[in-house]
Design a protein around this motif. Sequence first.
Motif, PDB file in Angstrom:
ATOM      1  N   ASN A  39     -46.732   3.668  10.779  1.00 17.71           N
ATOM      2  CA  ASN A  39     -46.898   5.184  10.657  1.00 17.71           C
ATOM      3  C   ASN A  39     -45.934   5.929  11.537  1.00 17.71           C
ATOM      4  N   GLN A  40     -45.149   5.142  12.472  1.00 19.87           N
ATOM      5  CA  GLN A  40     -44.554   5.933  13.331  1.00 19.87           C
ATOM      6  C   GLN A  40     -42.973   5.965  12.905  1.00 19.87           C
ATOM      7  N   VAL A  41     -42.714   5.278  11.835  1.00 19.96           N
ATOM      8  CA  VAL A  41     -41.229   5.210  11.503  1.00 19.96           C
ATOM      9  C   VAL A  41     -41.341   5.737   9.906  1.00 19.96           C
ATOM     10  N   ASP A  42     -40.045   6.096   9.085  1.00 21.29           N
ATOM     11  CA  ASP A  42     -39.979   6.450   7.843  1.00 21.29           C
ATOM     12  C   ASP A  42     -39.262   5.136   7.376  1.00 21.29           C
ATOM     13  N   ILE A  43     -39.577   4.765   5.923  1.00 18.89           N
ATOM     14  CA  ILE A  43     -39.180   3.565   5.486  1.00 18.89           C
ATOM     15  C   ILE A  43     -38.657   4.096   3.929  1.00 18.89           C
ATOM     16  N   LEU A  44     -37.397   3.884   3.951  1.00 23.14           N
ATOM     17  CA  LEU A  44     -36.733   4.310   2.580  1.00 23.14           C
ATOM     18  C   LEU A  44     -36.577   3.041   1.904  1.00 23.14           C
ATOM     19  N   ASN A  45     -37.348   2.782   0.766  1.00 22.48           N
ATOM     20  CA  ASN A  45     -37.296   1.650  -0.095  1.00 22.48           C
ATOM     21  C   ASN A  45     -36.413   1.801  -1.316  1.00 22.48           C
TER      22      ASN A  45
ATOM     23  N   PRO B 181     -31.404  -8.995   4.918  1.00 22.83           N
ATOM     24  CA  PRO B 181     -32.551  -8.830   4.297  1.00 22.83           C
ATOM     25  C   PRO B 181     -33.598  -9.378   5.000  1.00 22.83           C
ATOM     26  N   LEU B 182     -34.733  -8.696   5.155  1.00 23.96           N
ATOM     27  CA  LEU B 182     -36.070  -9.164   5.529  1.00 23.96           C
ATOM     28  C   LEU B 182     -36.424 -10.577   5.279  1.00 23.96           C
ATOM     29  N   GLU B 183     -36.446 -10.718   3.976  1.00 29.51           N
ATOM     30  CA  GLU B 183     -36.577 -12.124   3.399  1.00 29.51           C
ATOM     31  C   GLU B 183     -35.867 -13.274   4.000  1.00 29.51           C
TER      32      GLU B 183
ATOM     33  N   LYS C 297     -43.150  -6.738   4.243  1.00 28.49           N
ATOM     34  CA  LYS C 297     -43.949  -5.629   5.242  1.00 28.49           C
ATOM     35  C   LYS C 297     -44.628  -6.158   6.181  1.00 28.49           C
ATOM     36  N   ALA C 298     -45.256  -7.379   6.110  1.00 26.20           N
ATOM     37  CA  ALA C 298     -45.867  -8.071   7.331  1.00 26.20           C
ATOM     38  C   ALA C 298     -45.067  -8.408   8.396  1.00 26.20           C
ATOM     39  N   LEU C 299     -43.618  -8.892   8.110  1.00 28.10           N
ATOM     40  CA  LEU C 299     -42.430  -9.154   8.910  1.00 28.10           C
ATOM     41  C   LEU C 299     -42.134  -7.881   9.669  1.00 28.10           C
ATOM     42  N   LEU C 300     -41.696  -6.836   8.912  1.00 27.47           N
ATOM     43  CA  LEU C 300     -41.525  -5.727   9.466  1.00 27.47           C
ATOM     44  C   LEU C 300     -42.469  -4.937  10.339  1.00 27.47           C
ATOM     45  N   THR C 301     -43.724  -5.150  10.173  1.00 28.97           N
ATOM     46  CA  THR C 301     -44.788  -4.615  10.901  1.00 28.97           C
ATOM     47  C   THR C 301     -44.557  -5.451  12.475  1.00 28.97           C
ATOM     48  N   LYS C 302     -44.338  -6.830  12.313  1.00 31.50           N
ATOM     49  CA  LYS C 302     -44.198  -7.499  13.757  1.00 31.50           C
ATOM     50  C   LYS C 302     -43.082  -6.841  14.228  1.00 31.50           C
TER      51      LYS C 302
ATOM     52  N   SER D 268     -41.498  -6.516  -0.170  1.00 31.70           N
ATOM     53  CA  SER D 268     -42.589  -7.270  -0.529  1.00 31.70           C
ATOM     54  C   SER D 268     -43.600  -7.219   0.385  1.00 31.70           C
ATOM     55  N   VAL D 269     -44.584  -7.900   0.018  1.00 31.14           N
ATOM     56  CA  VAL D 269     -45.882  -7.796   0.991  1.00 31.14           C
ATOM     57  C   VAL D 269     -45.643  -8.691   2.273  1.00 31.14           C
ATOM     58  N   ALA D 270     -44.847  -9.855   2.061  1.00 31.04           N
ATOM     59  CA  ALA D 270     -44.495 -10.463   3.065  1.00 31.04           C
ATOM     60  C   ALA D 270     -43.561 -10.032   3.964  1.00 31.04           C
TER      61      ALA D 270
END
Length: 120
Positions: free
Chosen positions: A36-42, A97-99, A21-26, A17-19
Amino acid sequence: MPYNPKHQVLIVVATLSVAEKALLTKILAAVNLQMNQVDILNLSEIAQADLRAVLTQKSLQQLITFGVSLFKIKLEIPLTPYQVRAVQGIKFLYADPLEQIDSDVVLKRALWTALKQMFS
């Protein structure tokens, strides 16, 4: 479907989710990485992923899964949550899970400890 990573770090998520993704960025910023330096398999975007070839290609250095069992992506590697495990030169990490991590200080600490070990 075989998966060919473009980067040395692969993140596996069930959904993003958007939230989240924001956490993953942090989280990535904490270990000096950007999205942009990692691969994300959703997995919500693809029906099935087979990562067995990743082990033989040795193109990855780290694989972090958030709430997705490695068995689901065809890797028969049992993992203990928040314990880094090296297999064939790749460091694996299973986290919640990130959530869940987003709202739990204990999980955030466990993740940070594991990431420091993984990227040291």
